[in-house]
Write a protein that holds these residues in place. Sequence first.
Motif, PDB file in Angstrom:
ATOM      1  N   ARG A 252       2.551   1.779  -3.298  1.00  0.00           N
ATOM      2  CA  ARG A 252       1.423   2.477  -4.363  1.00  0.00           C
ATOM      3  C   ARG A 252       1.412   3.357  -4.296  1.00  0.00           C
ATOM      4  O   ARG A 252       1.213   4.587  -5.279  1.00  0.00           O
ATOM      5  CB  ARG A 252       0.077   1.998  -3.940  1.00  0.00           C
ATOM      6  CG  ARG A 252      -1.193   2.169  -4.954  1.00  0.00           C
ATOM      7  CD  ARG A 252      -2.472   1.711  -4.908  1.00  0.00           C
ATOM      8  NE  ARG A 252      -3.530   2.313  -5.692  1.00  0.00           N
ATOM      9  CZ  ARG A 252      -3.876   2.514  -6.503  1.00  0.00           C
ATOM     10  NH1 ARG A 252      -3.557   0.780  -6.748  1.00  0.00           N
ATOM     11  NH2 ARG A 252      -4.739   2.723  -7.251  1.00  0.00           N
TER      12      ARG A 252
ATOM     13  N   LEU B 248       0.384  -3.760  -8.889  1.00  0.00           N
ATOM     14  CA  LEU B 248       2.290  -3.431  -8.292  1.00  0.00           C
ATOM     15  C   LEU B 248       2.926  -4.658  -8.210  1.00  0.00           C
ATOM     16  O   LEU B 248       4.105  -4.660  -8.566  1.00  0.00           O
ATOM     17  CB  LEU B 248       2.668  -3.942  -6.285  1.00  0.00           C
ATOM     18  CG  LEU B 248       1.569  -1.966  -6.100  1.00  0.00           C
ATOM     19  CD1 LEU B 248       0.883  -2.000  -5.112  1.00  0.00           C
ATOM     20  CD2 LEU B 248       2.770  -1.181  -6.883  1.00  0.00           C
TER      21      LEU B 248
ATOM     22  N   PRO C  25       0.259   3.340 -10.690  1.00  0.00           N
ATOM     23  CA  PRO C  25       0.839   1.906  -9.927  1.00  0.00           C
ATOM     24  C   PRO C  25       0.439   0.706 -10.439  1.00  0.00           C
ATOM     25  O   PRO C  25      -0.709   0.775 -11.235  1.00  0.00           O
ATOM     26  CB  PRO C  25      -0.169   2.094  -8.567  1.00  0.00           C
ATOM     27  CG  PRO C  25      -0.668   3.265  -8.493  1.00  0.00           C
ATOM     28  CD  PRO C  25      -0.611   3.523  -9.584  1.00  0.00           C
TER      29      PRO C  25
ATOM     30  N   GLU D   3       2.721   7.406  -6.673  1.00  0.00           N
ATOM     31  CA  GLU D   3       1.413   7.840  -6.822  1.00  0.00           C
ATOM     32  C   GLU D   3       2.399   9.738  -6.563  1.00  0.00           C
ATOM     33  O   GLU D   3       1.957  10.372  -7.569  1.00  0.00           O
ATOM     34  CB  GLU D   3      -0.034   8.128  -5.918  1.00  0.00           C
ATOM     35  CG  GLU D   3      -0.902   6.900  -6.386  1.00  0.00           C
ATOM     36  CD  GLU D   3      -2.135   6.072  -5.721  1.00  0.00           C
ATOM     37  OE1 GLU D   3      -3.042   6.022  -6.081  1.00  0.00           O
ATOM     38  OE2 GLU D   3      -1.879   7.069  -4.334  1.00  0.00           O
TER      39      GLU D   3
ATOM     40  N   LYS E 163       0.851  -0.828   0.052  1.00  0.00           N
ATOM     41  CA  LYS E 163      -0.242   0.351  -0.174  1.00  0.00           C
ATOM     42  C   LYS E 163       1.139   1.726  -0.017  1.00  0.00           C
ATOM     43  O   LYS E 163       0.582   2.559  -1.185  1.00  0.00           O
ATOM     44  CB  LYS E 163      -1.073  -0.140   0.933  1.00  0.00           C
ATOM     45  CG  LYS E 163      -1.838  -1.066   1.287  1.00  0.00           C
ATOM     46  CD  LYS E 163      -2.550  -1.425   2.485  1.00  0.00           C
ATOM     47  CE  LYS E 163      -3.967  -0.145   2.397  1.00  0.00           C
ATOM     48  NZ  LYS E 163      -4.871  -0.261   1.693  1.00  0.00           N
TER      49      LYS E 163
ATOM     50  N   GLU F 206      -6.734  -3.261  -5.880  1.00  0.00           N
ATOM     51  CA  GLU F 206      -4.686  -1.552  -5.915  1.00  0.00           C
ATOM     52  C   GLU F 206      -3.756  -2.287  -5.883  1.00  0.00           C
ATOM     53  O   GLU F 206      -2.782  -1.828  -6.038  1.00  0.00           O
ATOM     54  CB  GLU F 206      -5.556  -1.396  -4.523  1.00  0.00           C
ATOM     55  CG  GLU F 206      -6.897  -0.308  -4.247  1.00  0.00           C
ATOM     56  CD  GLU F 206      -6.999   0.996  -3.579  1.00  0.00           C
ATOM     57  OE1 GLU F 206      -5.651   1.683  -2.683  1.00  0.00           O
ATOM     58  OE2 GLU F 206      -7.684   1.960  -3.629  1.00  0.00           O
TER      59      GLU F 206
END
Lengths: 67, 220
Positions: free
Chosen positions: A57, B39, A67, A61, A54, B35
Amino acid sequence: MDGWVVEEALRRLGTEHRDAIVQTHLRQRPYEQVAAELGIPVGTLRSRVFYGLKALRLAMEEMGLEP
Amino acid sequence: MLLGAFALGDVTEAEALAIRAHLDGCAACRAELAELTPLAARLAWADVDRLDDVPVTPPELEALVFDRLRAEAGRTAETTARSSAARRRIRRRALVTAACVAAAGIGFAVAWATKPGPPRGPLEPVAVRALDADVRDLTADVVPHTWGMEIKLAGAGFDAGATYEVKVITASGTVVDAGEFIGLGETTMHCNLNSSVLREDATGFEVLDEAGDVVVTSSI
């Protein structure tokens, strides 16, 4: 995307988050081994990987990257 | 918290099964996973060995930087010194020029044939009379200054190239140089002459030719 961008994003993470991702994913070391080395429970290491992602990411940003 | 490892594909088959089962009924975790999943692809580009390559500062870097800074500072100082030397030279040249002008002003009145500008300060027209038959169109004004009196003389018929002296006569009869000018022949000459005699002390002035003869006289 160039590798250096991801590397730069990783450098922006806190040591604990970065190490968690680097050791478990990039170095593909077993969670148990890394956790033992760090002296933390496996659950904590998993947690660090999750929050590390997280944070990664967010770092990307902040660098103006999708991402 | 297995979601992170799952997103990276770092879970066992059994863990993956359990997570998928959970995801089916948990929108929040699905959103979270959405989300994190991109990655994994990003991280595939990362070179873990390069990651630790925090550029090592060469031990001589500090010396290199400071040497360069000192050199730059020296160059700047040199440039500044050079330009101030140039400025000094220019100033010296200007002083020499000014001295020449001053000398010309003292020994050699500036007789400029350019048209006089609009009158500045209180101009006092004074009577002026030619004693030489060739000299004509004579006009004269005086300007009182704190440092003395200025004479604005105009006229034609002064022998071209000849030097004329201007002298101011004071109330006590003293004759004081007010400078010189060069005649322009048929061209009308406009000349500003400065004397150290104050306006209230001056009673008149004379213009003398090279032979010392008075060619113009004026009473103020």
